[in-house]
Design a protein around this motif. Structure first.
Motif, mmCIF file in Angstrom:
data_model
loop_
_atom_site.group_PDB
_atom_site.id
_atom_site.type_symbol
_atom_site.label_atom_id
_atom_site.label_comp_id
_atom_site.label_asym_id
_atom_site.label_seq_id
_atom_site.Cartn_x
_atom_site.Cartn_y
_atom_site.Cartn_z
ATOM 1 N N VAL A 57 0.877 -1.166 0.000
ATOM 2 C CA VAL A 57 0.000 0.000 0.000
ATOM 3 C C VAL A 57 0.919 1.222 0.000
ATOM 4 C CG1 VAL A 57 -1.832 1.244 1.214
ATOM 5 C CG2 VAL A 57 -1.744 -1.267 1.322
ATOM 6 N N ILE A 58 0.711 2.097 -0.970
ATOM 7 C CA ILE A 58 1.557 3.291 -1.086
ATOM 8 C C ILE A 58 0.698 4.544 -1.015
ATOM 9 C CG2 ILE A 58 3.413 2.136 -2.352
ATOM 10 C CD1 ILE A 58 2.243 3.340 -4.933
ATOM 11 N N ASP A 59 1.305 5.622 -0.511
ATOM 12 C CA ASP A 59 0.573 6.888 -0.435
ATOM 13 C C ASP A 59 0.742 7.656 -1.744
ATOM 14 O OD1 ASP A 59 3.099 8.094 -0.334
ATOM 15 O OD2 ASP A 59 2.954 8.623 1.787
ATOM 16 N N ALA A 60 0.207 8.879 -1.789
ATOM 17 C CA ALA A 60 0.229 9.692 -3.007
ATOM 18 C C ALA A 60 1.646 9.997 -3.488
ATOM 19 C CB ALA A 60 -0.547 10.987 -2.784
ATOM 20 N N SER A 61 2.610 10.017 -2.565
ATOM 21 C CA SER A 61 3.991 10.312 -2.953
ATOM 22 C C SER A 61 4.763 9.053 -3.358
ATOM 23 C CB SER A 61 4.723 11.025 -1.813
ATOM 24 O OG SER A 61 4.899 10.136 -0.728
ATOM 25 N N GLY A 62 4.116 7.893 -3.258
ATOM 26 C CA GLY A 62 4.766 6.639 -3.626
ATOM 27 C C GLY A 62 5.486 5.957 -2.477
ATOM 28 N N ALA A 63 5.341 6.492 -1.274
ATOM 29 C CA ALA A 63 5.998 5.902 -0.106
ATOM 30 C C ALA A 63 5.186 4.702 0.407
ATOM 31 C CB ALA A 63 6.142 6.939 1.002
ATOM 32 N N LEU A 64 5.894 3.681 0.836
ATOM 33 C CA LEU A 64 5.255 2.495 1.394
ATOM 34 C C LEU A 64 4.651 2.843 2.751
ATOM 35 C CD1 LEU A 64 4.840 -0.631 1.155
ATOM 36 C CD2 LEU A 64 6.961 -0.855 2.456
ATOM 37 N N VAL A 65 3.347 2.584 2.906
ATOM 38 C CA VAL A 65 2.674 2.884 4.176
ATOM 39 C C VAL A 65 2.055 1.647 4.807
ATOM 40 C CG1 VAL A 65 2.251 5.323 3.658
ATOM 41 C CG2 VAL A 65 0.541 3.598 3.006
ATOM 42 N N GLY A 66 2.037 0.541 4.077
ATOM 43 C CA GLY A 66 1.455 -0.675 4.627
ATOM 44 C C GLY A 66 1.456 -1.802 3.618
ATOM 45 N N ILE A 67 0.812 -2.877 4.030
ATOM 46 C CA ILE A 67 0.642 -4.031 3.141
ATOM 47 C C ILE A 67 -0.747 -4.585 3.407
ATOM 48 C CG2 ILE A 67 1.449 -6.072 4.405
ATOM 49 C CD1 ILE A 67 3.488 -6.275 1.966
ATOM 50 N N ILE A 68 -1.431 -4.984 2.351
ATOM 51 C CA ILE A 68 -2.776 -5.546 2.485
ATOM 52 C C ILE A 68 -2.751 -6.976 1.936
ATOM 53 C CG2 ILE A 68 -3.606 -4.589 0.277
ATOM 54 C CD1 ILE A 68 -5.823 -4.611 3.345
ATOM 55 N N SER A 69 -3.429 -7.870 2.643
ATOM 56 C CA SER A 69 -3.414 -9.275 2.237
ATOM 57 C C SER A 69 -4.817 -9.856 2.260
ATOM 58 C CB SER A 69 -2.518 -10.075 3.171
ATOM 59 O OG SER A 69 -3.113 -10.191 4.442
ATOM 60 N N GLU A 70 -4.935 -11.079 1.775
ATOM 61 C CA GLU A 70 -6.218 -11.781 1.822
ATOM 62 C C GLU A 70 -6.714 -11.913 3.258
ATOM 63 O OE1 GLU A 70 -5.938 -14.856 -1.938
ATOM 64 O OE2 GLU A 70 -4.787 -15.313 -0.123
ATOM 65 N N VAL A 71 -5.797 -12.149 4.173
ATOM 66 C CA VAL A 71 -6.174 -12.270 5.586
ATOM 67 C C VAL A 71 -6.789 -10.962 6.085
ATOM 68 C CG1 VAL A 71 -5.270 -12.615 7.928
ATOM 69 C CG2 VAL A 71 -4.482 -14.069 6.054
ATOM 70 N N ASP A 72 -6.226 -9.846 5.670
ATOM 71 C CA ASP A 72 -6.788 -8.550 6.059
ATOM 72 C C ASP A 72 -8.199 -8.379 5.484
ATOM 73 O OD1 ASP A 72 -4.396 -7.787 7.391
ATOM 74 O OD2 ASP A 72 -3.533 -7.168 5.471
ATOM 75 N N CYS A 73 -8.412 -8.866 4.265
ATOM 76 C CA CYS A 73 -9.738 -8.780 3.650
ATOM 77 C C CYS A 73 -10.753 -9.635 4.406
ATOM 78 C CB CYS A 73 -9.672 -9.219 2.182
ATOM 79 S SG CYS A 73 -8.721 -8.093 1.141
ATOM 80 N N LEU A 74 -10.297 -10.747 4.946
ATOM 81 C CA LEU A 74 -11.204 -11.608 5.713
ATOM 82 C C LEU A 74 -11.823 -10.872 6.901
ATOM 83 C CD1 LEU A 74 -9.467 -15.102 5.835
ATOM 84 C CD2 LEU A 74 -11.616 -14.502 4.723
ATOM 85 N N LYS A 75 -11.066 -9.960 7.476
ATOM 86 C CA LYS A 75 -11.595 -9.195 8.610
ATOM 87 C C LYS A 75 -12.852 -8.438 8.198
ATOM 88 C CE LYS A 75 -6.918 -8.536 10.335
ATOM 89 N NZ LYS A 75 -5.817 -7.578 10.402
ATOM 90 N N GLU A 76 -12.821 -7.845 7.007
ATOM 91 C CA GLU A 76 -13.983 -7.097 6.525
ATOM 92 C C GLU A 76 -15.117 -8.041 6.122
ATOM 93 O OE1 GLU A 76 -16.210 -3.624 5.493
ATOM 94 O OE2 GLU A 76 -14.582 -4.063 6.889
ATOM 95 N N ILE A 77 -14.785 -9.190 5.588
ATOM 96 C CA ILE A 77 -15.819 -10.172 5.223
ATOM 97 C C ILE A 77 -16.573 -10.621 6.467
ATOM 98 C CG2 ILE A 77 -16.176 -12.526 4.359
ATOM 99 C CD1 ILE A 77 -13.812 -11.953 2.403
ATOM 100 N N ILE A 78 -15.843 -10.927 7.537
ATOM 101 C CA ILE A 78 -16.478 -11.349 8.791
ATOM 102 C C ILE A 78 -17.339 -10.220 9.350
ATOM 103 C CG2 ILE A 78 -16.038 -12.051 11.187
ATOM 104 C CD1 ILE A 78 -15.546 -14.235 9.014
#
Length: 153
Positions: A57-78
């Protein structure tokens, strides 16, 4: 008293070190990335379509601010199951991992393999001097080993 003289010895040529196989040789450089304001719906669609399990996950300047994974998506599914919402409008910034471990492109793949075992994660962003250069996944590491010769092992 016996003296022994062997004469001038010829210096043995120094053996060159075995070349190491580095992360930069196997990392992916054409990255799929997300923005913090992207929705989990968008992420799931891209992950499914591209058959990947996560991305930086990068911000508007292209800097790394995080990482998103399938496991993270599961949190929203639940969460959607409990609120009875078939859409997943939450933002990436709400579910992404923000404490991101990175690797150097000049790290050997043996050291990278060890980090995968130590941290039990599936991908590392590859950075040099604060710049995101690529990403190496567990699959990339596994793909590297069958190509090795006994001299690089």
């Amino acid at each position: 008293m016996v003296k022994s003289f062997q004469g001038v010895r010829k210096a043995e040529p120094k053996k060159s070190p075995i070349p190491q196989i580095l992360v930069k040789e196997y990392m992916s450089t054409s990255l799929i990335t997300f923005k913090p304001d992207d929705t989990i719906d968008q992420v799931m669609e891209v992950l499914t379509k591209r058959r990947i399990s996560g991305a930086p996950v990068i911000d508007a300047s292209g800097a790394l601010v995080g990482i998103i994974s399938e496991v993270d998506c599961l949190k929203e599914i639940i969460k959607g199951k409990y609120t009875n919402t078939p859409k997943f409008p939450a933002k990436v910034s709400e579910h992404m991992s923000v404490h991101v471990l990175t690797l150097s492109p000049d790290l050997s793949i043996f050291d990278a393999a060890s980090r995968f075992l130590d941290y039990k994660i599936r991908r590392f962003p590859v950075m040099k001097d604060g710049v995101l250069l690529g990403q190496i996944s567990l699959s990339d590491i596994i793909r590297a080993f069958p190509t090795m010769k006994h001299t690089t092992w």
